[in-house]
Design a protein around this motif. Structure first.
Motif, PDB file in Angstrom:
ATOM      1  N   ALA A   1       0.827  -1.209   0.000  1.00 14.08           N
ATOM      2  CA  ALA A   1       0.000   0.000   0.000  1.00 14.08           C
ATOM      3  C   ALA A   1       0.859   1.256   0.000  1.00 14.08           C
ATOM      4  CB  ALA A   1      -0.931  -0.008   1.212  1.00 14.08           C
ATOM      5  N   CYS A   2       1.892   1.276   0.817  1.00 12.10           N
ATOM      6  CA  CYS A   2       2.778   2.442   0.893  1.00 12.10           C
ATOM      7  C   CYS A   2       3.504   2.661  -0.432  1.00 12.10           C
ATOM      8  CB  CYS A   2       3.797   2.270   2.003  1.00 12.10           C
ATOM      9  SG  CYS A   2       3.114   2.254   3.679  1.00 12.10           S
ATOM     10  N   ALA A   3       4.044   1.583  -0.998  1.00  9.33           N
ATOM     11  CA  ALA A   3       4.815   1.705  -2.235  1.00  9.33           C
ATOM     12  C   ALA A   3       3.928   2.102  -3.412  1.00  9.33           C
ATOM     13  CB  ALA A   3       5.529   0.389  -2.530  1.00  9.33           C
ATOM     14  N   MET A   4       2.767   1.461  -3.531  1.00  2.75           N
ATOM     15  CA  MET A   4       1.865   1.772  -4.638  1.00  2.75           C
ATOM     16  C   MET A   4       1.363   3.207  -4.530  1.00  2.75           C
ATOM     17  SD  MET A   4       0.622   0.269  -7.336  1.00  2.75           S
ATOM     18  CE  MET A   4      -0.430   0.920  -8.640  1.00  2.75           C
ATOM     19  N   ALA A   5       1.053   3.647  -3.332  1.00  3.54           N
ATOM     20  CA  ALA A   5       0.590   5.020  -3.135  1.00  3.54           C
ATOM     21  C   ALA A   5       1.706   6.014  -3.456  1.00  3.54           C
ATOM     22  CB  ALA A   5       0.092   5.211  -1.707  1.00  3.54           C
ATOM     23  N   ASP A   6       2.939   5.691  -3.097  1.00  9.30           N
ATOM     24  CA  ASP A   6       4.075   6.540  -3.477  1.00  9.30           C
ATOM     25  C   ASP A   6       4.181   6.639  -4.992  1.00  9.30           C
ATOM     26  OD1 ASP A   6       4.877   7.197  -0.942  1.00  9.30           O
ATOM     27  OD2 ASP A   6       6.712   5.993  -0.953  1.00  9.30           O
ATOM     28  N   PHE A   7       4.038   5.507  -5.679  1.00  9.19           N
ATOM     29  CA  PHE A   7       4.113   5.490  -7.138  1.00  9.19           C
ATOM     30  C   PHE A   7       3.070   6.431  -7.748  1.00  9.19           C
ATOM     31  CE2 PHE A   7       3.036   3.458 -11.280  1.00  9.19           C
ATOM     32  CZ  PHE A   7       4.297   3.484 -11.865  1.00  9.19           C
TER      33      PHE A   7
END
Length: 365
Positions: free
Chosen positions: A91-97
């Motif tokens: 969730a954190c990585a995808m939202a950063d993307f």
């Protein structure tokens, strides 16, 4: 943002015009005490995305990631097990993307380390939003009833962040010796820049700990709540994963993806059945060569910068070490990297607040 501010930010990452970026997704072990509240701090504007993940997890009787991220204290028992850590990190990585400024960056390819391969599939659109959480949550929960084996990490570099052939030979020798001991299994799990991650059963890991010299009062370091990922010990996990997750979840990607062998999956020539097989078979039971993935990523796609998604910045060092090994950006040592980053960061870690601003188009400092 004013035009002057935009120009100032663009200058910080190496010149005017849209920059070609290789995006790297992190693996397990990057959501730690300092990252508690990451979703709330940076992604409160994405409630629908987070709720979709939590609705899926609630249906399985699992704790929502919003609740995990919102805990008052970080807990190894709560935050590090795969069934929780995997969904949180995704969730954190995808939202950063989603937050990368597409007016400033052209994303030319994606890759990831270990579990980051599953995230890379989502970044590239090879897994849609539902498919991504299904794959990541399912694989992350496979050992919720008990870990199979474990992992440890050991440096394979010198003080300048260049490959140390003596350490490489030592690691290869220890692996060979341990596997000759009755009841012991030990394997290379991940080639991680200047580090080697080893996977094995308890007997094998214990033997390795006795044979590897202690370094920096930290290594060899066991990785807490990590199973024997990317090793033959996970044959049963691979079998269960293939049964639980059909090939229909996988799609042709929208962006090139570089896997843990350095193989490129192109939007124009991607076999979904083969992608399913690699992801849920080979990738689970064979070594993951993140160093090779990075080498291919920079040499084939010639990025102007590398963006490492959060949470955290534990992958920053290994990424820099792979860039040094390939003399990318002209870096030949840790000092070259440090000096260059002070002038104009070309390795942008979104888990670093100052560098995050470069990726999102906000004002830094």
């Amino acid at each position: 943002m004013t035009q002057e501010a935009k120009m100032k930010n663009t200058d910080q990452v190496g010149g005017a015009g849209k920059l070609r970026a290789l995006v790297v997704a992190p693996g397990r072990g990057c959501y730690n005490k300092e990252e508690l509240g990451y979703l709330a701090r940076f992604h409160s504007d994405k409630p629908a995305f987070i709720e979709a993940i939590d609705a899926y997890r609630r249906d399985l009787g699992q704790k929502p990631i919003a609740e995990l991220d919102g805990q008052s204290k970080y807990s190894f028992k709560l935050h590090t097990p795969g069934e929780n850590a995997s969904a949180l990190i995704y969730a954190c990585a995808m939202a950063d993307f989603m937050d990368i400024d597409r007016e400033r960056f052209e994303i030319v390819a994606v890759t990831g380390n270990s579990m980051g391969w599953y995230i890379a599939l989502a970044l590239a659109g090879a897994l849609d939003e539902r498919g991504a959480i299904e794959v990541i949550n399912t694989m992350g929960s496979m050992m919720s009833d008990g870990l199979i084996g474990g992992q440890m990490i050991y440096p394979e570099m010198d003080d300048s962040w260049r490959r140390d052939d003596v350490k490489t030979a030592l690691l290869d020798e220890v692996i060979d010796e341990v596997n000759q001991e009755a009841g012991c299994e030990l394997y290379t799990s991940i080639q991680l820049g200047g580090y080697r991650v080893l996977a094995g059963n308890e007997a094998g890991l214990t033997q390795a700990e006795t044979r590897l010299p202690k370094l920096e009062e930290r290594y060899p370091m066991r990785l807490y709540n990590h199973g024997a990922f990317h090793s033959p010990l996970l044959q049963e996990i691979a079998r269960r994963g293939q049964q639980a997750l059909p090939p229909s979840l996988f799609h042709r990607p929208n962006l090139p993806m570089v896997d843990g062998r350095g193989n490129i999956w192109s939007p124009f020539s991607c076999d979904q059945e083969m992608l399913h097989s690699y992801t849920l078979d080979h990738q689970v039971v064979a070594p993951y060569d993140f160093s090779q993935a990075m080498a291919v990523g920079v040499k084939e796609f010639a990025p102007d910068c590398v963006i490492v998604l959060g949470p955290g910045n534990t992958l920053g060092g290994p990424v820099a070490q792979t860039l040094i090994a390939n003399q990318w950006f002209g870096w030949q040592s840790k000092q070259d990297f440090s000096d260059a980053q002070k002038l104009a960061p070309k390795l942008i870690a979104m888990g670093n607040p100052a560098q995050r601003a470069l990726a999102t188009g906000e004002i830094s400092g």
